[in-house]
Write an enzyme that holds these catalytic residues in place. Structure first.
Site, PDB file in Angstrom:
ATOM      1  CG  ASN A 299      -1.742   1.240   1.370  1.00 52.06           C
ATOM      2  OD1 ASN A 299      -1.882   2.002   0.410  1.00 52.06           O
ATOM      3  ND2 ASN A 299      -2.308   1.478   2.544  1.00 52.06           N
TER       4      ASN A 299
ATOM      5  CE  LYS B 244       0.118   3.629   4.821  1.00 53.06           C
ATOM      6  NZ  LYS B 244      -0.224   3.771   6.203  1.00 53.06           N
TER       7      LYS B 244
ATOM      8  CG  HIS C 288      -6.230   1.972   5.051  1.00 50.98           C
ATOM      9  ND1 HIS C 288      -5.798   2.891   5.987  1.00 50.98           N
ATOM     10  CD2 HIS C 288      -5.189   1.130   4.838  1.00 50.98           C
ATOM     11  CE1 HIS C 288      -4.537   2.609   6.307  1.00 50.98           C
ATOM     12  NE2 HIS C 288      -4.153   1.554   5.618  1.00 50.98           N
TER      13      HIS C 288
ATOM     14  CD  GLU D 276      -3.278   5.609   6.596  1.00 52.08           C
ATOM     15  OE1 GLU D 276      -3.273   5.633   5.351  1.00 52.08           O
ATOM     16  OE2 GLU D 276      -2.326   5.172   7.286  1.00 52.08           O
TER      17      GLU D 276
ATOM     18  CD  GLU E 159      -4.050  -2.494   7.386  1.00 50.22           C
ATOM     19  OE1 GLU E 159      -2.877  -2.644   7.071  1.00 50.22           O
ATOM     20  OE2 GLU E 159      -4.733  -1.518   7.027  1.00 50.22           O
TER      21      GLU E 159
ATOM     22  N   GLY F 126       1.791   2.314  10.979  1.00 51.35           N
ATOM     23  CA  GLY F 126       2.773   3.398  10.939  1.00 51.35           C
ATOM     24  C   GLY F 126       3.429   3.710  12.279  1.00 51.35           C
TER      25      GLY F 126
HETATM   26  C1  PEP Z   1      -1.153   0.289   5.960  1.00 49.57           C
HETATM   27  O1  PEP Z   1      -0.987   1.220   5.227  1.00 49.57           O
HETATM   28  O2  PEP Z   1      -2.214  -0.303   5.955  1.00 49.57           O
HETATM   29  C2  PEP Z   1      -0.057  -0.136   6.839  1.00 49.57           C
HETATM   30  C3  PEP Z   1      -0.142  -1.307   7.400  1.00 49.57           C
HETATM   31  O3  PEP Z   1       0.982   0.723   6.989  1.00 49.57           O
HETATM   32  P1  PEP Z   1       2.370   0.437   7.733  1.00 49.57           P
HETATM   33  O4  PEP Z   1       2.902  -0.863   7.213  1.00 49.57           O
HETATM   34  O5  PEP Z   1       3.227   1.599   7.354  1.00 49.57           O
HETATM   35  O6  PEP Z   1       2.101   0.373   9.196  1.00 49.57           O
END
Ligand code: PEP
Length: 250
Positions: free
Chosen positions: A11, A13, A99, A101, A168, A174
């Site tokens: 991902n 982003k 997601h 975010e 997640e 992050g």
């Molecule tokens: C994500 O963007 O869903 C994610 C898991 O990011 P990261 O690996 O940076 O924590």
């Protein structure tokens, strides 16, 4: 034992430009190796790079996805939006939905459900993200949160063949913090229990996402019920992404 059919989602982003696409070729070279024959890689760059990605990796083992979509399935006067039909025409076969975010920006379970239905209409696959926030974890309501997200997000969906779940924990994305093995095992079991309660297929793949790196990838990938990894930050660098893939195959 590590699952040889692992799925790895990158991902990106809101990162990446045209010049970064060719750097992903090293990932493709890795998975040409017989050892990685059965794994699946899905790159989800920003909308602006989907077409270039799919042209560059046309007819290869690299799959392309988007990171979100508009909920309306037909073309129309929806300025600034991109729906599943447009994403499909650009060459993507997967769409990440739900997601955190985006949930954080006001995306509701109902809206996610509408988006999922619009994507299924185009016969694309969905990487459906669920997970609790740190407050919800502290309040010990993770099970209720996951149950709400799954039941409302997948409401009215009978066939889950095109759905992959990405667990997640929001506090892990992050942050550099990953759940303990014990916590992760318990939460994967919770997800399986919820899927069973709502009569969704036991074969729905569950990925883990949140601060995955080459140091923790091996242990996470060995957890029972984890069928792959959703990688954000570390996927922007092909070398780091390759290290993660290699570590899960040891
Ligand atoms: C994500 O963007 O869903 C994610 C898991 O990011 P990261 O690996 O940076 O924590």
């Amino acid at each position: 034992m590590t699952n040889i059919n692992m799925i790895f989602v990158a991902n990106w982003k809101m990162h990446g430009n045209f010049n970064d696409i060719s750097k992903v070729k090293t990932v493709l070279n890795l998975i040409k190796n017989k050892k990685y024959k059965k794994i699946k890689i899905i790159y989800c760059p920003p909308f602006t790079l989907i077409k270039s990605f799919s042209n560059y990796f046309n007819n290869t083992k690299l799959n392309i996805g988007a990171q979100n979509c508009y909920y309306k399935s037909d073309y129309g006067p929806y300025t600034g939006n991109v729906n599943a039909k447009l994403i499909k025409s650009a060459g993507a076969k997967y769409i990440i939905l739900g997601h955190s975010e985006n949930r954080n920006e006001g995306e509701t379970d109902l809206l996610i459900n509408q988006k999922i239905k619009s994507v299924l209409k185009e016969k694309l696959s969905i990487i459906f993200c669920i997970g609790e926030t740190i407050d919800e974890k502290k309040k010990k309501i993770t099970f209720q949160v996951l149950k709400r997200q799954i039941s409302k997000g997948l409401k009215g969906i009978k066939n889950t063949n095109k759905i992959i779940i990405a667990y997640e924990p929001v506090w892990s994305i992050g942050s550099g913090i990953v759940p303990s093995r014990n916590e992760l095992e318990k939460n994967i079991k919770k997800i399986k229990k919820i899927l069973k309660q709502f009569k969704f297929k036991n074969s729905v793949k569950i990925l883990y996402g949140g601060s995955v790196n080459s140091k923790n990838a091996n242990e996470i990938s060995k957890i029972d019920g984890i069928g792959g990894l959703l990688v954000g930050g570390a996927s922007l660098n092909s070398k780091k992404f390759i290290d993660i893939i290699k570590k899960t195959s040891n």
